[in-house]
Design a protein around this motif. Structure first.
Motif, PDB file in Angstrom:
ATOM      1  N   LEU A  86       2.373  15.417 -28.026  1.00 35.80           N
ATOM      2  CA  LEU A  86       3.063  16.699 -27.993  1.00 35.80           C
ATOM      3  C   LEU A  86       3.821  16.903 -29.296  1.00 35.80           C
ATOM      4  O   LEU A  86       4.009  15.956 -30.074  1.00 35.80           O
ATOM      5  CB  LEU A  86       4.048  16.764 -26.816  1.00 35.80           C
ATOM      6  CG  LEU A  86       3.481  16.583 -25.413  1.00 35.80           C
ATOM      7  CD1 LEU A  86       4.615  16.507 -24.402  1.00 35.80           C
ATOM      8  CD2 LEU A  86       2.545  17.727 -25.061  1.00 35.80           C
TER       9      LEU A  86
ATOM     10  N   VAL B 141       3.066   8.564 -24.313  1.00 35.68           N
ATOM     11  CA  VAL B 141       3.328   9.898 -24.851  1.00 35.68           C
ATOM     12  C   VAL B 141       3.900   9.762 -26.257  1.00 35.68           C
ATOM     13  O   VAL B 141       4.872   9.025 -26.476  1.00 35.68           O
ATOM     14  CB  VAL B 141       4.307  10.688 -23.968  1.00 35.68           C
ATOM     15  CG1 VAL B 141       4.534  12.083 -24.543  1.00 35.68           C
ATOM     16  CG2 VAL B 141       3.780  10.792 -22.543  1.00 35.68           C
TER      17      VAL B 141
ATOM     18  N   VAL C 201      10.729  12.505 -24.048  1.00 34.06           N
ATOM     19  CA  VAL C 201       9.977  13.371 -23.120  1.00 34.06           C
ATOM     20  C   VAL C 201      10.579  13.236 -21.727  1.00 34.06           C
ATOM     21  O   VAL C 201      10.880  12.130 -21.279  1.00 34.06           O
ATOM     22  CB  VAL C 201       8.475  13.017 -23.116  1.00 34.06           C
ATOM     23  CG1 VAL C 201       8.238  11.605 -22.621  1.00 34.06           C
ATOM     24  CG2 VAL C 201       7.690  13.990 -22.284  1.00 34.06           C
TER      25      VAL C 201
ATOM     26  N   GLU D 207       7.492  21.456 -26.022  1.00 33.60           N
ATOM     27  CA  GLU D 207       6.082  21.592 -25.651  1.00 33.60           C
ATOM     28  C   GLU D 207       5.845  20.823 -24.356  1.00 33.60           C
ATOM     29  O   GLU D 207       6.441  19.773 -24.127  1.00 33.60           O
ATOM     30  CB  GLU D 207       5.194  21.049 -26.762  1.00 33.60           C
ATOM     31  CG  GLU D 207       3.716  21.350 -26.542  1.00 33.60           C
ATOM     32  CD  GLU D 207       2.888  21.107 -27.791  1.00 33.60           C
ATOM     33  OE1 GLU D 207       2.944  21.945 -28.699  1.00 33.60           O
ATOM     34  OE2 GLU D 207       2.211  20.064 -27.858  1.00 33.60           O
ATOM     35  N   SER D 208       4.980  21.363 -23.494  1.00 38.92           N
ATOM     36  CA  SER D 208       4.788  20.772 -22.171  1.00 38.92           C
ATOM     37  C   SER D 208       3.343  20.349 -21.963  1.00 38.92           C
ATOM     38  O   SER D 208       2.438  20.783 -22.670  1.00 38.92           O
ATOM     39  CB  SER D 208       5.199  21.762 -21.082  1.00 38.92           C
ATOM     40  OG  SER D 208       4.418  22.934 -21.151  1.00 38.92           O
TER      41      SER D 208
ATOM     42  N   ILE E 100       5.588  17.374 -17.861  1.00 33.75           N
ATOM     43  CA  ILE E 100       6.433  16.695 -18.842  1.00 33.75           C
ATOM     44  C   ILE E 100       6.761  17.658 -19.973  1.00 33.75           C
ATOM     45  O   ILE E 100       5.952  18.523 -20.321  1.00 33.75           O
ATOM     46  CB  ILE E 100       5.765  15.419 -19.385  1.00 33.75           C
ATOM     47  CG1 ILE E 100       4.437  15.732 -20.089  1.00 33.75           C
ATOM     48  CG2 ILE E 100       5.552  14.412 -18.272  1.00 33.75           C
ATOM     49  CD1 ILE E 100       3.818  14.532 -20.781  1.00 33.75           C
ATOM     50  N   ILE E 101       7.966  17.507 -20.540  1.00 26.83           N
ATOM     51  CA  ILE E 101       8.455  18.407 -21.588  1.00 26.83           C
ATOM     52  C   ILE E 101       9.005  17.569 -22.738  1.00 26.83           C
ATOM     53  O   ILE E 101       9.799  16.652 -22.525  1.00 26.83           O
ATOM     54  CB  ILE E 101       9.545  19.337 -21.045  1.00 26.83           C
ATOM     55  CG1 ILE E 101       8.995  20.190 -19.908  1.00 26.83           C
ATOM     56  CG2 ILE E 101      10.097  20.232 -22.144  1.00 26.83           C
ATOM     57  CD1 ILE E 101      10.034  21.042 -19.228  1.00 26.83           C
ATOM     58  N   SER E 102       8.573  17.879 -23.965  1.00 26.02           N
ATOM     59  CA  SER E 102       9.017  17.127 -25.135  1.00 26.02           C
ATOM     60  C   SER E 102      10.424  17.557 -25.548  1.00 26.02           C
ATOM     61  O   SER E 102      10.814  18.709 -25.372  1.00 26.02           O
ATOM     62  CB  SER E 102       8.047  17.351 -26.300  1.00 26.02           C
ATOM     63  OG  SER E 102       8.122  18.697 -26.753  1.00 26.02           O
ATOM     64  N   ASN E 103      11.175  16.603 -26.105  1.00 28.60           N
ATOM     65  CA  ASN E 103      12.491  16.901 -26.674  1.00 28.60           C
ATOM     66  C   ASN E 103      12.488  16.577 -28.171  1.00 28.60           C
ATOM     67  O   ASN E 103      12.324  17.455 -28.994  1.00 28.60           O
ATOM     68  CB  ASN E 103      13.580  16.114 -25.927  1.00 28.60           C
ATOM     69  CG  ASN E 103      13.815  16.655 -24.538  1.00 28.60           C
ATOM     70  OD1 ASN E 103      13.871  17.864 -24.343  1.00 28.60           O
ATOM     71  ND2 ASN E 103      13.932  15.786 -23.557  1.00 28.60           N
TER      72      ASN E 103
ATOM     73  N   VAL F  76       5.493  12.068 -29.297  1.00 33.54           N
ATOM     74  CA  VAL F  76       6.051  13.381 -29.638  1.00 33.54           C
ATOM     75  C   VAL F  76       6.223  13.434 -31.154  1.00 33.54           C
ATOM     76  O   VAL F  76       6.940  12.621 -31.740  1.00 33.54           O
ATOM     77  CB  VAL F  76       7.398  13.628 -28.931  1.00 33.54           C
ATOM     78  CG1 VAL F  76       7.979  14.974 -29.362  1.00 33.54           C
ATOM     79  CG2 VAL F  76       7.216  13.601 -27.425  1.00 33.54           C
TER      80      VAL F  76
ATOM     81  N   ALA G  88       7.546  18.231 -30.922  1.00 29.06           N
ATOM     82  CA  ALA G  88       8.947  18.265 -30.514  1.00 29.06           C
ATOM     83  C   ALA G  88       9.392  19.701 -30.218  1.00 29.06           C
ATOM     84  O   ALA G  88       8.799  20.666 -30.692  1.00 29.06           O
ATOM     85  CB  ALA G  88       9.821  17.655 -31.608  1.00 29.06           C
TER      86      ALA G  88
ATOM     87  N   SER H  20      10.330   8.410 -16.754  1.00 29.34           N
ATOM     88  CA  SER H  20      10.124   8.393 -18.198  1.00 29.34           C
ATOM     89  C   SER H  20      10.973   7.289 -18.802  1.00 29.34           C
ATOM     90  O   SER H  20      12.149   7.142 -18.449  1.00 29.34           O
ATOM     91  CB  SER H  20      10.514   9.738 -18.819  1.00 29.34           C
ATOM     92  OG  SER H  20      10.505   9.662 -20.237  1.00 29.34           O
TER      93      SER H  20
END
Length: 611
Positions: free
Chosen positions: A322, A385, A347, A327-328, A360-363, A387, A324, A341
């Motif tokens: 993903l 994952v 994430v 993004e999901s 899941i969502i990226s940070n 990122v 940063a 996680s």
């Protein structure tokens, strides 16, 4: 006779109007949005309210800004809403970070309606607000993947956040005898000691990161340890093992006998050991950024638990990349699991996840492990994952990459190697939806563009020509009832094509009878998922469209209905046939006009004859 003719004309008009009302009675394909205030200051929060035409229980999506900047706390530009009671509005709190007259464009694509369950539709809306108060102060925040290392080891400084985003960055270190740092943030440990690395932007913002270098090739033996190091337990039990003197290297954990003891990483400093069966085993744990290891001796007593062997989750996909900033992606499991996680700063697991699907969502940039633990038996599977920072993101690659020529009424799927937003330069010629489905509307030429989160784009040209005789192309012809499956091209076909009705948990094998499928899609993964070999698994009651995509973008589709726990088939009348994208419907408005015109001409002819 004249009265009869008038009556028949009025009857035709009324029937056409009824068709139009029924057609437009479906759920609206757009939403309205507004802010709680017309103007705010930089640093203030504002409420964004999105209005639907029906009550919803949850939704998620993204938005873009032009002018000033708004962000969602901890989520970048991701919108998430959940309310089990249902409401016709969803509210989101956004923060103003940059001044300007701001236009926000919203896309919500994971909407669950209270009345009839999940919907695969995509909703868009927009709103505007004025942000005043001047520019945001320059800032930078940095981190390091290994703050403790041995002589000769390397580490990397990464940027967690920076404003302005295009600002330059230089690195310096206060003790160059301990370690060095280059212009890209790569750190080399030179000798034992401590040092502080400083990142400075061209605008003058700074942040620091401390590092510690050990003098030997390995740290002292007692530095990296586990507690407890010896476990005596019984079959079926779990034991939490603490890690000290470093963090876990997820790729260097192993067991000498998986039938006796298995393990699940829980974050960077805890390992969960599960007793599978009687016997002895040794679990070896590696330290991240070092060759150091520690061992756990496990002795398990008792008999094998009765009943069938617990299942190990099968996850799809097994690795995710993903970008940063929100993004999901979606991860599915073949059995009910709980999701964790290893690093929520990299994430996070979204609130709308279920026991068979994780959103899941990226940070921030970095790596993390998503662990699925089976609710029945406790066995685990993991997904790695990665990122990436947004400045690492290249322009997207579109498949197929060459320009396309297609007939009016035909459709083709485009895909990209990143999360992108699709657009058409001339929607009158061809439209494109959020999944990359292109539908040819009229003869002409248009450019289809894929734009990623960093603003980089790629395009292909689509030329549309008038339809010829026959049934070539990659779409469903006008005469095909979507409830009866989709006919396909002469060079690409699947079997079965007629609607399949199954129970929850059942599987269906879709076979390619002509050509080769390059990818598979489900319009509603919550209802049924499909793997890369065309195997469909029913998850929950509802209807979904399974689409096979050929390497040239041609598509073949079949509808799958999943019965509920009472064995009842979902009501077809409550579901829109737009699940299979229409590529040749006659306009109902045009039909109404033609009907009225026919009636007027008929009355004119009748009056001429009576005179």
């Amino acid at each position: 006779m004249k009265k009869v003719l008038k009556f028949l004309c009025l009857l035709i008009i009324a029937a056409l109007i009824a068709i139009l009302v029924l057609k437009n009675g479906a759920r609206a394909a757009s939403v309205s949005a507004n802010f709680s205030s017309d103007s705010i200051e930089v640093g203030d929060n504002v409420t964004l309210t999105v209005h639907f035409d029906s009550d919803i229980t949850s939704c998620s999506g993204t938005y873009t800004c032009s002018g000033g900047e708004l962000t969602t706390a901890g989520m970048g530009r991701v919108l998430m809403y959940q309310n089990a009671d249902g409401s016709d509005t969803a509210t989101f709190t956004l923060s103003a970070t940059t001044a300007g007259q701001t236009e926000i464009n919203i896309t919500l694509d994971n909407v669950t309606f209270k009345d009839d369950g999940p919907s695969g539709e995509t909703f868009t809306g927009s709103a505007s607000i004025n942000i005043s108060g001047g520019e945001q102060e320059p800032s930078i925040a940095i981190g390091i993947d290994h703050s403790s290392m041995d002589v000769g080891a390397t580490a990397h400084i990464y940027i967690s956040s920076i404003y302005p985003e295009d600002d330059s960055v230089t690195y310096s270190i206060d003790n160059s005898e301990v370690a060095s740092v280059d212009s890209e943030g790569n750190v080399l440990a030179l000798q034992e000691g401590g040092a502080t690395i400083t990142a400075t932007t061209g605008s003058g913002a700074t942040d620091t990161q401390m590092i510690t270098v050990y003098g030997g090739a390995q740290p002292p033996v007692d530095e990296f340890s586990v507690n407890p190091s010896t476990i005596n337990t019984t079959v079926g039990s779990n034991t939490n093992v603490g890690i000290s003197g470093g963090t876990l290297d997820y790729n260097r954990i192993s067991t000498s006998n998986a039938s006796v003891a298995s393990f699940v990483p829980y974050g960077e400093n805890v390992l969960i050991v599960h007793a599978e069966g009687p016997g002895d085993a040794t679990i070896t744990v590696g330290k991240s950024g070092s060759d150091a290891t520690a061992t756990i001796s496990v002795h398990v007593e008792g008999e094998e638990p009765p009943g069938p062997e617990a299942q190990t989750p099968e996850l799809n996909p097994t690795s995710v990349t993903l970008n940063a900033g929100g993004e999901s992606a979606s991860i599915t499991s073949n059995i009910p699991v709980t999701w964790t996680s290893s690093n929520a700063n990299v994430v996070a697991i979204a609130a709308n996840s279920s026991d068979t699907q994780a959103a899941i969502i990226s940070n921030y940039a970095g790596t993390a492990i998503i662990t699925a633990t089976a609710k029945d038996g406790g066995k685990t599977a993991t997904v790695s994952v990665t990122v990436k920072a947004n400045d690492e993101q290249a322009a997207p690659t579109i498949t197929p990459s060459s320009n396309i020529k297609m007939e009016v009424g035909k459709s083709v799927f485009l895909s990209a190697n990143q999360s992108v937003t699709w657009s058409s330069s001339n929607s009158a010629v061809a439209t494109v939806d959020g999944d990359g489905l292109v539908i040819a509307k009229s003869a002409g030429e248009t450019k289809i563009t894929a734009k990623n989160k960093s603003g980089k784009t790629s395009s292909i040209t689509v030329t549309v020509v008038q339809a010829s005789s026959g049934n070539g192309g990659g779409s469903t012809p006008d005469s095909v009832d979507p409830n009866q499956g989709s006919e396909t091209t002469n060079t690409f076909a699947i079997s079965p094509t007629k609607t399949q009705t199954v129970n929850i948990g059942d599987t269906i094998q879709i076979k390619v009878t002509k050509g080769t499928a390059s990818s598979w899609r489900s319009s509603k993964p919550a209802v049924a998922t499909v793997d890369n070999n065309g195997k469909v698994t029913a998850n929950s009651p509802g209807t979904t469209i399974i689409t096979a995509v050929a390497s040239d973008g041609s598509v073949a589709q079949v509808k799958v209905r999943v019965k509920d726990e009472n064995g009842e088939v979902p009501d077809p009348g409550s579901e829109s046939n737009t699940d299979v994208p229409s590529t040749g419907e006659a306009s109902t408005e045009l039909l109404l006009v033609l009907g009225v015109l026919t009636c007027v001409i008929a009355m004119f002819i009748f009056r001429k004859k009576t005179k």
